[in-house]
Design an enzyme around this catalytic site. Structure first.
Site, PDB file in Angstrom:
ATOM      1  N   HIS A  58       0.827  -1.224   0.000  1.00 46.51           N
ATOM      2  CA  HIS A  58       0.000   0.000   0.000  1.00 46.51           C
ATOM      3  C   HIS A  58       0.857   1.268   0.000  1.00 46.51           C
ATOM      4  O   HIS A  58       0.494   2.284   0.597  1.00 46.51           O
ATOM      5  CB  HIS A  58      -0.970   0.013   1.185  1.00 46.51           C
ATOM      6  CG  HIS A  58      -1.936  -1.122   1.184  1.00 46.51           C
ATOM      7  ND1 HIS A  58      -3.086  -1.127   0.418  1.00 46.51           N
ATOM      8  CD2 HIS A  58      -1.918  -2.314   1.841  1.00 46.51           C
ATOM      9  CE1 HIS A  58      -3.743  -2.266   0.610  1.00 46.51           C
ATOM     10  NE2 HIS A  58      -3.056  -2.998   1.462  1.00 46.51           N
ATOM     11  N   ASN A 136     -10.098  -3.702   0.902  1.00 50.97           N
ATOM     12  CA  ASN A 136      -9.739  -3.426  -0.486  1.00 50.97           C
ATOM     13  C   ASN A 136     -10.987  -3.345  -1.348  1.00 50.97           C
ATOM     14  O   ASN A 136     -12.113  -3.387  -0.837  1.00 50.97           O
ATOM     15  CB  ASN A 136      -8.728  -4.456  -1.019  1.00 50.97           C
ATOM     16  CG  ASN A 136      -9.319  -5.829  -1.246  1.00 50.97           C
ATOM     17  OD1 ASN A 136     -10.466  -5.977  -1.666  1.00 50.97           O
ATOM     18  ND2 ASN A 136      -8.545  -6.867  -1.000  1.00 50.97           N
ATOM     19  N   TYR A 346      -0.460  -5.076  11.473  1.00 54.17           N
ATOM     20  CA  TYR A 346      -0.672  -3.706  11.019  1.00 54.17           C
ATOM     21  C   TYR A 346      -0.144  -2.680  12.011  1.00 54.17           C
ATOM     22  O   TYR A 346       0.589  -1.764  11.654  1.00 54.17           O
ATOM     23  CB  TYR A 346      -2.155  -3.462  10.732  1.00 54.17           C
ATOM     24  CG  TYR A 346      -2.555  -3.853   9.329  1.00 54.17           C
ATOM     25  CD1 TYR A 346      -2.300  -5.133   8.842  1.00 54.17           C
ATOM     26  CD2 TYR A 346      -3.198  -2.956   8.489  1.00 54.17           C
ATOM     27  CE1 TYR A 346      -2.659  -5.500   7.566  1.00 54.17           C
ATOM     28  CE2 TYR A 346      -3.567  -3.317   7.204  1.00 54.17           C
ATOM     29  CZ  TYR A 346      -3.297  -4.588   6.747  1.00 54.17           C
ATOM     30  OH  TYR A 346      -3.654  -4.951   5.479  1.00 54.17           O
TER      31      TYR A 346
END
Length: 515
Positions: A58, A136, A346
Site C-alpha cells: 500500500h 480493499n 498492522y
C-alpha cells in the site's frame, strides 16, 4: 509588526527568523565552510531524514477528509438490535473520517494504472475513540491464513536479485495456492484496474462481529458502494492513460473535491448468525469467499462523503496509520485466521515505520480524550492525560490516578474449545466461487480475463502454465480450456498429467511433486 510575529517571515524550527537562506557562512567568498552554520545543519539534516520508510504494501496512496453519516437502522431494523457502537445509533449522526486509497504491491511512485488490488482504508474519529476499517476494492483476498502473507508479498514484489517484478514468480506462488483462484479471476478481469478511486467499491474483506448491549454477537461483512457508480479499465485503456499520466487517480480525487464534486459511498453490511453454518459450502470466516447476496443481502447503515483535501501529503496521507485491531465498543473480531494475523501485523508495522508514538500525530490521534500510562519512546511530544495526580503513572492506585471505565454493555464471550492444531479449514471449496464469478462475467469481461491471464502467464515456466490451466479448469472447464488455447497447450493432456501428480502425491506424501 516585528519579524517574529510576521506570518510571512521564514524561521528555523527553533523559531529564529532566517535573514539569509541563500548562503552558508564561509571563510571568504570561496570557502571553506565552517561547522557552526546552525541553520544549514538543521535544514540539511532534516532533509536527509524527511522520508520515512515506505510501506511494504500500500505504498502508493491518496487521501481525503470527510464524514460518515449514520442512518440509525440496518435495513429496516434499528441498528441497536445488532450493535451498540455509538456511531451507528442515531439517524443523521456524523462522525469525522479520513480515507486513504492505495495500490497494494507497487512502490510509492508507481503508475496508478497497474493491475493490482486497491486499498480502501477508513479511519472513523468516533466519540469512543478511533475505528479503522481496512480493506480493499475486490471483496476477497489471495490467501486465508496470515502465515502465507510474507511469502505472497515476496512473490509479488520484485526479484531479490534483479529487482524486477516477474509474472513467472507471481504465478509460481498462485499456482501452488488454489484458494487464490477466486481473487485471480477478479484481478485479471477489468475489475483489476479501477478507473479511479471515486468510482470504486470498497470492502472490509475479513469477517468481523457486531455486539449488542446484551453481549450477543453476529458475524458481519462491510461493503462500500460508490454513489458515483462503478467503472473499471481494460488493459488497453489503462495503457493509454499511463502513457500520458501515471497519477490519474490521485489527480482525479483531488480535483473532484476541489471543484465541490464530493464523492460519496453508502456503507452496507451483510449479517450472519455466529456459528459454523454447515448448510453453506464454504466457511463464512474464509476471506477468499463472498457471502451470497441472495441469502445475506446488503443492508445500508450509513453514507460517507469526502469533502476536504489534505493540506500536506506527508503529514496526513503518508503518516496516517491504520490497523485492523482498532475497534470501538460494539464491534469485535471474528476467528478469521487472516484477520487475527493482520491485527498484530498492522499496528506493529506502524510503530516501525512511523515511530512508537505514531498515535500522537494529529492525523492518527483520536478526537476524544486520551489518558494512558504509556510514556517515553521516540518522538514523544506530549504526555497523555493522567488522573488528578500526575505523579501516578500506574493502575490501580488510591492516590488520584486513572481508573477503569464502566462497561457499556454485557461483554461478548464467544465459547472456544478444541485442540491446538496446524490445519486448514474443512470447507476450502477453492474453485466453486471462482467458477461462478467466471460464468457471471459478461462476454466482454471473460474475453479481457482470458487475454490478461494468457499475457501474464506467457512469462511463466511451462510447468507453472500447466498447473494454472489445471486449477482454472477446476473452476470452470471453459475457463481452463480458453487459457490453455491462448497458451497453445492441450487441456486434456494437462488434466491427465496433473491428476497423475495428485494421485502420486496422495500415495507418496510430501516427497511427491506438488500438483
Amino acid at each position: 509588526m516585528s519579524d517574529q510575529n510576521n506570518p510571512r517571515i521564514l524561521t528555523t524550527r527553533q523559531g529564529h527568523p532566517v535573514t539569509d537562506n541563500q548562503n552558508n557562512r564561509t571563510v571568504g567568498r570561496r570557502g571553506p565552510t565552517t561547522l557552526e552554520n546552525y541553520h544549514f545543519l538543521e535544514k540539511i539534516t532534516h532533509f536527509d531524514r524527511e522520508r520515512i520508510p515506505e510501506r511494504v504494501v500500500h505504498a502508493r496512496g491518496a487521501g481525503a477528509h470527510g464524514y460518515f453519516e449514520a442512518y440509525g437502522t440496518v435495513g429496516d431494523e434499528p441498528v441497536s438490535t445488532y450493535t451498540r457502537a455509538k456511531l451507528f445509533q442515531e439517524n443523521g449522526k456524523r462522525t469525522p473520517v479520513f480515507v486513504r486509497f492505495s495500490s497494494v504491491i507497487h512502490g510509492g511512485h508507481s503508475p496508478e494504472t497497474l493491475r493490482d488490488p486497491r486499498g480502501f482504508a477508513v479511519k472513523f474519529y468516533t466519540e469512543d475513540g478511533n475505528w479503522d476499517l481496512v480493506g480493499n476494492n475486490l471483496k476477497v483476498f489471495f490467501i486465508r491464513d496470515a502465515m502465507k502473507f510474507p511469502d505472497m508479498v515476496h512473490a509479488f514484489k520484485p526479484d531479490p536479485i534483479t529487482n524486477v517484478q516477474h509474472m513467472g514468480r507471481f504465478f509460481d506462488f498462485v499456482s501452488n495456492t488454489p484458494e487464490a483462484m477466486h481473487m485471480i479471476t477478479f484481478l485479471f478481469s477489468p475489475w483489476g484496474i479501477p478507473a479511479n478511486y471515486r468510482e470504486m467499491q470498497g470492502s472490509g474483506v475479513n469477517t468481523y462481529k457486531w455486539v449488542n448491549k446484551d453481549g450477543v454477537g453476529v458475524l458481519v461483512k462491510y461493503h462500500w458502494e460508490p454513489k458515483q457508480g462503478i467503472r473499471n479499465l481494460t488493459q488497453a485503456e489503462a495503457e493509454q492513460i499511463q502513457s500520458k499520466n501515471f497519477n490519474h487517480a490521485t489527480q482525479d480525487l483531488y480535483l473532484a473535491i476541489e471543484r465541490g464534486d464530493f464523492p460519496e459511498w453508502e456503507l452496507c453490511v451483510q449479517i450472519m448468525e455466529d456459528g459454523e453454518h454447515p448448510e453453506l459450502d464454504f466457511d463464512p470466516l474464509d476471506p477468499t469467499k463472498l457471502w451470497p447476496e441472495d441469502q445475506f443481502p446488503f443492508l445500508p447503515v450509513g453514507r460517507m462523503v469526502l469533502d476536504r483535501n489534505v493540506t500536506d501529503y506527508h503529514a496526513e496521507t503518508e503518516q496516517v496509520a491504520f490497523g485492523t485491531g482498532v475497534l470501538v465498543d460494539g464491534l469485535d473480531f471474528s476467528d478469521d485466521k487472516l484477520l487475527q494475523g493482520r491485527t498484530f501485523s498492522y499496528s506493529d508495522t506502524q510503530r516501525y515505520r512511523v515511530g512508537s508514538n505514531y498515535l500522537q500525530l494529529p492525523i492518527n490521534a483520536p478526537k476524544t480524550r486520551v489518558a494512558t500510562h504509556q510514556r517515553g519512546g521516540q518522538m514523544a511530544y506530549h504526555v497523555d492525560q493522567t488522573g488528578t495526580n500526575p505523579h501516578v503513572n500506574y493502575e490501580p492506585s488510591s492516590l488520584g490516578g486513572l481508573h477503569e471505565a464502566q462497561p457499556a454493555g454485557v461483554e461478548h464471550q464467544p465459547e472456544v474449545s478444541g485442540r491446538l492444531v496446524r490445519q486448514k479449514i474443512e470447507k476450502t471449496n477453492d474453485f466453486g466461487q471462482a467458477g461462478e464469478r467466471y460464468r457471471l462475467f459478461s462476454d466482454f469481461e471473460r474475453d479481457e480475463l482470458i487475454a490478461n491471464l494468457v499475457s501474464g502467464l506467457g512469462d511463466a515456466e511451462p510447468h507453472i502454465q500447466e498447473r494454472m490451466v489445471y486449477l482454472l479448469s477446476q473452476c470452470d472447464a471453459d475457463y481452463g480450456r480458453r487459457v490453455a488455447e491462448g497458451l497453445k497447450l492441450d487441456v486434456d493432456t494437462i488434466k491427465a498429467k496433473q491428476e497423475a501428480a495428485v494421485q502420486q502425491a496422495e500415495t507418496q506424501g510430501h516427497e511427491a511433486q506438488p500438483y
